[in-house]
Design an enzyme around this catalytic site. Structure first.
Site, PDB file in Angstrom:
ATOM      1  N   LEU A 179      28.400  38.173  40.637  1.00  0.00           N
ATOM      2  CA  LEU A 179      28.473  39.416  40.036  1.00  0.00           C
ATOM      3  C   LEU A 179      28.099  40.066  41.376  1.00  0.00           C
ATOM      4  O   LEU A 179      27.480  40.228  41.823  1.00  0.00           O
ATOM      5  CB  LEU A 179      27.024  39.525  39.130  1.00  0.00           C
ATOM      6  CG  LEU A 179      27.612  38.709  38.057  1.00  0.00           C
ATOM      7  CD1 LEU A 179      27.147  39.086  36.691  1.00  0.00           C
ATOM      8  CD2 LEU A 179      28.976  38.617  37.096  1.00  0.00           C
ATOM      9  N   HIS A 180      28.752  41.263  41.718  1.00  0.00           N
ATOM     10  CA  HIS A 180      28.881  42.681  42.483  1.00  0.00           C
ATOM     11  C   HIS A 180      29.349  44.151  41.451  1.00  0.00           C
ATOM     12  O   HIS A 180      29.202  43.488  40.482  1.00  0.00           O
ATOM     13  CB  HIS A 180      29.672  42.092  43.520  1.00  0.00           C
ATOM     14  CG  HIS A 180      31.378  41.613  43.158  1.00  0.00           C
ATOM     15  ND1 HIS A 180      31.583  43.228  42.517  1.00  0.00           N
ATOM     16  CD2 HIS A 180      32.040  41.046  43.546  1.00  0.00           C
ATOM     17  CE1 HIS A 180      33.022  42.402  41.945  1.00  0.00           C
ATOM     18  NE2 HIS A 180      33.700  41.541  42.788  1.00  0.00           N
TER      19      HIS A 180
ATOM     20  N   HIS B 276      31.935  44.151  38.854  1.00  0.00           N
ATOM     21  CA  HIS B 276      31.475  43.336  37.016  1.00  0.00           C
ATOM     22  C   HIS B 276      30.375  43.813  36.702  1.00  0.00           C
ATOM     23  O   HIS B 276      31.114  44.814  36.367  1.00  0.00           O
ATOM     24  CB  HIS B 276      31.097  42.159  37.522  1.00  0.00           C
ATOM     25  CG  HIS B 276      32.052  40.860  39.017  1.00  0.00           C
ATOM     26  ND1 HIS B 276      31.120  40.618  40.045  1.00  0.00           N
ATOM     27  CD2 HIS B 276      32.640  40.034  38.401  1.00  0.00           C
ATOM     28  CE1 HIS B 276      32.643  39.311  40.400  1.00  0.00           C
ATOM     29  NE2 HIS B 276      32.800  39.737  39.648  1.00  0.00           N
TER      30      HIS B 276
ATOM     31  N   GLN C 196      42.178  27.515  36.019  1.00  0.00           N
ATOM     32  CA  GLN C 196      43.015  29.090  36.914  1.00  0.00           C
ATOM     33  C   GLN C 196      42.938  28.563  38.461  1.00  0.00           C
ATOM     34  O   GLN C 196      42.908  29.765  38.836  1.00  0.00           O
ATOM     35  CB  GLN C 196      42.267  30.177  36.081  1.00  0.00           C
ATOM     36  CG  GLN C 196      40.628  30.852  36.731  1.00  0.00           C
ATOM     37  CD  GLN C 196      40.214  31.661  36.467  1.00  0.00           C
ATOM     38  OE1 GLN C 196      39.792  31.831  34.653  1.00  0.00           O
ATOM     39  NE2 GLN C 196      40.548  32.827  36.629  1.00  0.00           N
TER      40      GLN C 196
ATOM     41  N   GLN D 205      41.261  46.691  36.927  1.00  0.00           N
ATOM     42  CA  GLN D 205      42.356  47.210  37.483  1.00  0.00           C
ATOM     43  C   GLN D 205      43.031  46.176  38.573  1.00  0.00           C
ATOM     44  O   GLN D 205      43.649  45.999  39.217  1.00  0.00           O
ATOM     45  CB  GLN D 205      41.892  48.623  37.571  1.00  0.00           C
ATOM     46  CG  GLN D 205      43.513  49.012  39.105  1.00  0.00           C
ATOM     47  CD  GLN D 205      45.098  49.107  37.926  1.00  0.00           C
ATOM     48  OE1 GLN D 205      44.588  49.152  36.455  1.00  0.00           O
ATOM     49  NE2 GLN D 205      46.315  48.868  38.102  1.00  0.00           N
ATOM     50  N   LYS D 206      41.680  45.849  39.451  1.00  0.00           N
ATOM     51  CA  LYS D 206      41.485  45.474  40.974  1.00  0.00           C
ATOM     52  C   LYS D 206      42.862  44.194  40.093  1.00  0.00           C
ATOM     53  O   LYS D 206      43.695  43.692  40.978  1.00  0.00           O
ATOM     54  CB  LYS D 206      40.341  44.668  41.188  1.00  0.00           C
ATOM     55  CG  LYS D 206      40.708  43.371  42.221  1.00  0.00           C
ATOM     56  CD  LYS D 206      39.997  43.727  43.652  1.00  0.00           C
ATOM     57  CE  LYS D 206      40.471  42.262  44.576  1.00  0.00           C
ATOM     58  NZ  LYS D 206      39.623  40.917  43.550  1.00  0.00           N
TER      59      LYS D 206
ATOM     60  N   GLN E  40      46.226  40.474  35.588  1.00  0.00           N
ATOM     61  CA  GLN E  40      45.704  39.141  35.004  1.00  0.00           C
ATOM     62  C   GLN E  40      45.810  40.529  33.971  1.00  0.00           C
ATOM     63  O   GLN E  40      46.091  39.523  32.602  1.00  0.00           O
ATOM     64  CB  GLN E  40      44.006  38.946  35.947  1.00  0.00           C
ATOM     65  CG  GLN E  40      43.206  38.637  34.531  1.00  0.00           C
ATOM     66  CD  GLN E  40      42.038  38.389  34.856  1.00  0.00           C
ATOM     67  OE1 GLN E  40      42.015  37.054  35.971  1.00  0.00           O
ATOM     68  NE2 GLN E  40      41.159  39.037  35.298  1.00  0.00           N
TER      69      GLN E  40
ATOM     70  N   SER F 242      34.311  38.461  45.265  1.00  0.00           N
ATOM     71  CA  SER F 242      33.674  37.422  45.905  1.00  0.00           C
ATOM     72  C   SER F 242      34.144  36.489  46.688  1.00  0.00           C
ATOM     73  O   SER F 242      33.011  36.508  47.573  1.00  0.00           O
ATOM     74  CB  SER F 242      33.316  36.148  44.612  1.00  0.00           C
ATOM     75  OG  SER F 242      33.123  37.046  43.610  1.00  0.00           O
TER      76      SER F 242
HETATM   77  P1  AMP Z   1      36.340  37.310  38.668  1.00  0.00           P
HETATM   78  O1  AMP Z   1      34.387  36.560  38.281  1.00  0.00           O
HETATM   79  O2  AMP Z   1      36.759  37.312  39.406  1.00  0.00           O
HETATM   80  O3  AMP Z   1      37.182  36.673  37.552  1.00  0.00           O
HETATM   81  O4  AMP Z   1      36.125  38.585  37.759  1.00  0.00           O
HETATM   82  C1  AMP Z   1      35.536  39.291  36.445  1.00  0.00           C
HETATM   83  C2  AMP Z   1      36.042  40.576  36.218  1.00  0.00           C
HETATM   84  O5  AMP Z   1      35.295  41.689  37.382  1.00  0.00           O
HETATM   85  C3  AMP Z   1      37.860  40.980  36.137  1.00  0.00           C
HETATM   86  O6  AMP Z   1      38.246  41.694  35.639  1.00  0.00           O
HETATM   87  C4  AMP Z   1      38.378  41.275  37.680  1.00  0.00           C
HETATM   88  O7  AMP Z   1      39.288  42.283  37.452  1.00  0.00           O
HETATM   89  C5  AMP Z   1      36.527  42.406  37.436  1.00  0.00           C
HETATM   90  N1  AMP Z   1      36.656  42.790  39.209  1.00  0.00           N
HETATM   91  C6  AMP Z   1      36.388  41.770  40.028  1.00  0.00           C
HETATM   92  N2  AMP Z   1      36.702  42.523  41.192  1.00  0.00           N
HETATM   93  C7  AMP Z   1      36.935  44.267  41.004  1.00  0.00           C
HETATM   94  C8  AMP Z   1      36.055  45.354  41.469  1.00  0.00           C
HETATM   95  N3  AMP Z   1      36.420  45.060  43.275  1.00  0.00           N
HETATM   96  N4  AMP Z   1      36.757  46.826  41.110  1.00  0.00           N
HETATM   97  C9  AMP Z   1      36.255  46.221  39.091  1.00  0.00           C
HETATM   98  N5  AMP Z   1      36.614  45.271  38.564  1.00  0.00           N
HETATM   99  C10 AMP Z   1      36.182  43.979  39.489  1.00  0.00           C
END
Ligand code: AMP
Length: 306
Positions: free
Chosen positions: A33-34, A37, A61, A151-152, A156, A189
């Site tokens: 998580l960053h 998230h 995926q 939105q990134k 998806q 990440s």
């Molecule tokens: P992931 O863990 O990469 O599958 O991401 C989980 C959720 O976090 C997804 O809905 C991503 O679109 C969102 N997410 C990832 N990076 C960002 C970001 N920089 N800003 C906002 N949402 C993010």
């Protein structure tokens, strides 16, 4: 915050919450998580009575040869962060809990997922099939009132909105703005894989998107002209071994290429910097005298999603 690993335990917790009339929000993630998230968690905590964060590195995926094994797994940090930000439940299922022996179903959204990151030459729609299948499962397991996505990952979220509308899931999809580093790089990440040089070059993506936005403000509306200009900027900044997979100006809902930016559109980019694949996008608003009626974060009308 309570961490649960089994579907049965999660359902028991959620049944009790729902019986007490609580509204449930879910934030699906692959962990590590960053702040991106965490912004989704903040939004859910602000809008829902109970927030479930899921951490699941979904094997289906990842494309063959991708970073499934190397993908960062930091459950202790994730637990502390999600708890600090006010999440109520952390769902961390094992792969066999989600895909037990005999699992044979796929939820596939066609069209939207067959271009850009889903281009056939990259076998990309298989990636989106993995995403929509696991998200459909999470929706059935959690039965949330709202689900939060970034939105990134514009393609998806467009696919998930389509799935929710087509399959009548009773969940409201909320899209949250992209969280960025000070220099504009979208948090991901995978940024951890970048060397110092690559990290510097990675800002070429957001800079190309910014330049597109400013050319549009200067009156350039032609999609091909904006795209060619962005591709030139990317080529100037990236190294010969880096590759631009695509830069396109698309409709935010269908993700089809738009010829002229006469209504809200999306500039989308994907590139490999070294071997790290990065994506980013910017909403584009044509200059008008009246305020835009179409929110960039809600590509499919909400009514259609219920
Ligand atoms: P992931 O863990 O990469 O599958 O991401 C989980 C959720 O976090 C997804 O809905 C991503 O679109 C969102 N997410 C990832 N990076 C960002 C970001 N920089 N800003 C906002 N949402 C993010």
């Amino acid at each position: 915050m309570n961490t649960v690993t089994s579907i049965a335990e999660l359902r028991a917790e959620l049944d009790a919450a729902r019986a007490a009339g609580l509204g449930v929000g879910v934030v699906p993630t692959m962990g590590a998580l960053h702040e991106g998230h965490l912004s989704l968690i903040d939004r859910s905590v602000a809008e829902c009575d109970l927030t479930v964060v899921t951490v699941f590195v979904n094997p289906t995926q990842f494309r063959p040869g991708e970073d499934l094994d190397a993908y960062p797994r930091r459950l202790a940090d994730d637990t502390a962060l999600a708890s600090e930000r006010g999440a109520d439940l952390l769902f961390v299922p094992a792969v066999e809990e989600i895909y037990p022996p005999g699992f044979a179903t796929s939820v596939a959204v066609r069209g939207i997922t067959e271009r850009l990151c889903g281009d056939a030459t990259r076998r990309g729609h298989e990636h989106f099939d993995g995403v929509t299948t696991v998200v459909a499962k999470l929706f059935n397991i959690v039965q949330p009132d709202r689900a939060y996505f970034g939105q990134k990952d514009a393609q998806q979220v467009a696919a998930i909105r389509r799935m929710v509308a087509d399959l009548n899931f009773r969940v409201r999809i909320e899209t949250c703005p992209t969280v960025r580093e000070a220099d504009g790089l979208a948090l991901s990440s995978r940024n951890a894989y970048l060397s110092a040089d690559q990290r510097e070059r990675a800002t070429a993506l957001v800079d190309a998107l910014r330049a597109t936005q400013s050319e549009l403000s200067d009156g350039v509306r032609d999609g091909a002209t904006l795209t060619q200009s962005a591709l030139r900027r990317l080529a100037d900044r990236l190294a010969p071994d880096d590759t631009v997979e695509y830069f396109e100006i698309v409709d935010p809902c269908s993700l089809e290429t738009v010829e002229s930016v006469d209504r809200p559109a999306l500039a989308v980019v994907a590139a490999r910097v070294g071997s790290t694949r990065l994506i980013d996008n910017f909403p584009l608003e044509p200059k008008t005298d009246r305020p835009s009626a179409i929110p960039t974060t809600n590509p499919i009308p909400q009514g259609a999603a219920i």
